[in-house]
Structures are given as structure tokens and as C-alpha cells.
Design a protein around this motif. Structure first.
Motif, short mmCIF file in Angstrom:
data_model
loop_
_atom_site.label_atom_id
_atom_site.label_comp_id
_atom_site.label_asym_id
_atom_site.label_seq_id
_atom_site.Cartn_x
_atom_site.Cartn_y
_atom_site.Cartn_z
N PRO B 32 0.82 -1.21 0.00
CA PRO B 32 0.00 0.00 0.00
C PRO B 32 0.85 1.26 0.00
CG PRO B 32 0.05 -0.97 2.18
CD PRO B 32 0.80 -1.91 1.28
N TYR B 98 18.07 -5.36 9.02
CA TYR B 98 16.81 -5.66 9.71
C TYR B 98 16.98 -6.75 10.76
CZ TYR B 98 11.89 -7.28 9.89
OH TYR B 98 10.64 -7.67 10.28
N LYS B 99 16.71 -6.43 12.00
CA LYS B 99 16.75 -7.39 13.12
C LYS B 99 18.00 -8.25 13.10
CE LYS B 99 12.64 -9.00 14.47
NZ LYS B 99 11.31 -9.65 14.41
N LEU B 124 15.50 -3.75 16.12
CA LEU B 124 14.25 -4.36 16.59
C LEU B 124 13.23 -4.54 15.46
CD1 LEU B 124 13.97 -2.39 19.94
CD2 LEU B 124 14.72 -4.75 19.63
N LYS B 126 11.72 -2.12 13.91
CA LYS B 126 10.67 -1.09 14.02
C LYS B 126 10.47 -0.37 12.69
CE LYS B 126 9.28 -1.23 18.31
NZ LYS B 126 7.95 -1.80 18.48
N GLY B 128 11.34 -1.58 9.80
CA GLY B 128 10.81 -2.60 8.91
C GLY B 128 9.30 -2.71 9.02
N LEU B 129 8.79 -2.61 10.23
CA LEU B 129 7.35 -2.67 10.46
C LEU B 129 6.65 -1.52 9.75
CD1 LEU B 129 5.44 -4.48 12.22
CD2 LEU B 129 5.40 -2.58 13.82
N ASP B 130 7.22 -0.32 9.85
CA ASP B 130 6.61 0.84 9.21
C ASP B 130 6.65 0.74 7.68
OD1 ASP B 130 5.76 2.15 11.44
OD2 ASP B 130 7.57 3.36 11.68
N GLY B 132 6.33 -2.07 6.13
CA GLY B 132 5.57 -3.25 5.73
C GLY B 132 6.45 -4.39 5.27
N VAL B 133 7.64 -4.50 5.87
CA VAL B 133 8.56 -5.59 5.51
C VAL B 133 8.00 -6.90 6.08
CG1 VAL B 133 10.86 -6.54 5.95
CG2 VAL B 133 10.59 -4.11 5.42
N TYR B 134 7.89 -7.93 5.22
CA TYR B 134 7.43 -9.22 5.74
C TYR B 134 8.29 -10.38 5.28
CZ TYR B 134 5.16 -9.79 1.20
OH TYR B 134 4.92 -9.89 -0.14
#
Lengths: 157, 177
Positions: B32, B98-99, B124, B126, B128-130, B132-134
Motif C-alpha cells: 500500500p 533488519y533485526k 528491533l 521497528k 521494517g514494520l513501518d 511493511g517488511v514481511y
């Protein structure tokens, strides 16, 4: 790429199992359970983030927990997830232009099936009720008579 | 039209539908964030933790933001392409570790080459979350205004690089400022 997918699937099979979070407030815990069972884990795609133990699902669960503790509303949490991962995170996608076909498909298929069935029924009824012309009627009678004659002759022989 | 043709057409349509369905990759989820401003972030740099890397560092030019980690197998796979791209001086490539453990990450770069202009250390996940990393690796292409114009999930391939990424970079670089 294919090998990677297989590896991912294997990982999911071995790690995607249930997990829980600790809440002091039962109402909050209930909301946590509902929310996490409505959000899809993007790694183990056929599991909710409540069911999955993939690292991402754990992160997302923690995020839901953190937001709940901070007093966020359910819709705020859902919006937060959709903004990052798209409608795909929702097990119940919203109705909009891109998902219209998805929502309309069952009704559409039912309509097509019903229409086809009605059409078949009508088509078969049409052939049954078709009336013979006077000419055909006499020809049919003569044919039947001929057949009856042959039949009796056969018996005699 | 022969009525027996109808089931045949139905069957052919179904076969086409299923054939297309089988070729789709369900792990490719449309982001998105495409055509949206890249989410703001500010994290310490991997090589120099005293200095921050932020979304503002990416403004002013077309940039690539590559999310990777030393524990990620797919990253090792795509890495030579990034090293090659960096050597061609096409555009600055920023990394987001990432992490990860910084010692592992630095050792990994020494071993595999370092194509990055700068690397943010997202311990952590964080950031990546913003974003939309999956599934690392993930690669974002940002225009000079910091708008995400393209995202590739999973390891980059030669085909993706040559057929999609490079033409798009070319186009973005010629966009009026």
C-alpha cells in the motif's frame, strides 16, 4: 525462488503454532484475541497472527498488544496494519473497487448457474411440447401401424 | 451455435483461469506504500552508530533502499547484483539492516562486499514494520522526493534488475524535479 517458497512453507509447518500474550485486563485480552484472529500473517499466509509463530506474526502481535495497552481503538489498530501491509492482512477485506469481484463472485456464480439451469429446463420443455403438424401426425400413425404389423408378423413366423 | 460447444467453452475458460492462477506468486503482496511518501525513520548507522540515517538522507536523488540481514539466505543470493549495481554508479543504494547483530552484519559485509552508501541499523525491526517488511530481502525504489515508486519483495534477480528496476530508475531520473 521455488526452492525458497518450499523452504518458507517448511518453516511455516514447523514454527507456525499457537501463542498467547499476557494481559491483566480481561476486556483488553478479549479484544486482543479478536484482533489477532482477524489479521493475516504475511509469512504463513493461511494463518492469522494469533495462530502463527513466524517472527513477523510475533512482531505484529506485540505491536497489537502495545497499541491496546496504549489505549488505541480497534479500528486504529486495523488501520495501522492496513497502512503497512495492505488489505491483504485482513481476513475480511473491505468492499471497494479492487475487491468488488471477490465479494460479488459467489452471487455471480450462483446467478450464472441458475440461469444456465433455467435455460436447460426451458430448452428441454420446448422439445417435449412441440406439436406435430397434421402431415407429421398421419406419417407417424402410418409408421406406428407398419411397426405393429411387422410385430404381429414376426410373432406368426 | 451448437449447444454442446457451451460446456467446451466453459471448460476452456476454467483451464485458462486455473493456469493463470497457478502462475501467480501468492507471496507477492502489493504494497500500500507505492506512490506514498516513504515512512519517516531515524536509526543509527551500522558502520558508525554515532551518526543517524533518516528518511531525509534519501531525499534529493533517486535511491534504492535495500532491507537485508546477515541471517537472511535470500540476501546472500541477491547481494552480487547490488555490488554490481553499486559499481556501475547508477544511484546511491541505502541499506537497512533488519533485526540483526551488528558484529554479524559487519562481518557479512566484509565477506560479501559492501554496495551501500549508508546502512541504517534497525535492531528491533521497528523501521521494517513501518515499511511493511514481511520477507527480507526487500528493495524499495524512491524518487527524489522520497516517494516509494516500486517495491520488490524477495531476492532481486538479473531479470528484475534489467527489465524492471533499471528502466524505472532511468525514467525516474528524467522526471522533472
Amino acid at each position: 525462488m521455488n526452492r525458497l517458497n518450499t523452504a518458507m512453507a517448511a518453516l511455516c509447518l514447523s514454527f507456525c503454532t499457537a501463542a498467547t500474550a499476557a494481559f491483566s485486563d480481561t476486556a483488553l485480552e478479549a479484544r486482543f484475541k479478536t484482533l489477532t484472529s482477524e489479521l493475516r500473517c504475511l509469512v504463513c499466509q493461511n494463518q492469522t497472527i494469533a495462530d502463527s509463530n513466524a517472527a513477523l506474526a510475533i512482531d505484529l502481535r506485540n505491536e497489537v498488544e502495545r497499541m491496546l495497552q496504549a489505549g488505541a481503538t480497534d479500528s486504529a489498530i486495523v488501520d495501522y496494519m492496513v497502512a503497512r501491509y495492505g488489505d491483504f492482512v485482513l481476513y475480511r477485506p473491505p468492499v471497494k473497487s479492487t475487491t468488488l469481484l471477490l465479494w460479488a463472485a459467489p452471487a455471480l456464480f450462483l446467478g450464472v448457474g441458475l440461469g444456465g439451469w433455467l435455460w436447460l429446463v426451458r430448452a428441454s420443455r420446448r422439445t417435449v411440447t412441440q406439436e406435430l403438424t397434421a402431415e407429421e401426425q398421419t406419417r407417424a400413425q402410418s409408421l406406428l401401424r407398419e411397426r405393429a404389423q411387422l410385430h404381429t408378423e414376426g410373432h406368426r413366423a | 451455435m451448437n449447444r454442446f460447444m457451451i460446456p467446451l467453452f466453459g471448460f476452456v475458460a476454467l483451464v485458462v483461469l486455473l493456469a493463470v492462477g497457478l502462475r501467480l506468486n501468492p507471496h507477492e503482496v502489493p504494497s500500500p506504500l507505492i506512490d506514498k511518501q516513504a515512512p519517516a525513520f531515524s536509526v543509527p548507522q551500522l558502520r558508525d552508530p554515532q551518526v543517524q540515517l533518516s528518511d531525509r538522507s534519501l531525499l534529493g536523488k533517486v535511491t534504492l533502499l535495500n532491507v537485508w540481514a546477515s541471517w537472511c539466505g535470500g540476501c546472500r543470493h541477491e547481494h552480487p547484483l547490488l555490488v554490481e549495481l553499486a559499481a556501475r554508479h547508477k544511484l546511491p543504494i541505502y541499506g537497512l539492516d533488519y533485526k540483526d547483530e551488528s558484529t554479524n552484519a559487519l562481518a557479512w559485509l566484509t565477506q560479501n562486499g559492501d554496495p551501500y552508501t549508508a546502512i541504517g541499523f534497525d535492531a528491533l525491526g521497528k523501521v521494517g514494520l513501518d515499511y511493511g517488511v514481511y520477507g527480507v530481502p526487500e528493495t524499495y525504489l524512491l524518487d527524489r522526493h522520497g516517494v516509494i515508486r516500486y517495491k520488490h519483495t524477495g531476492p532481486l534477480s538479473r531479470d528484475v534488475l534489467e527489465d524492471t528496476l533499471l528502466p524505472l530508475i532511468e525514467r525516474l531520473e528524467h522526471e522533472p524535479a
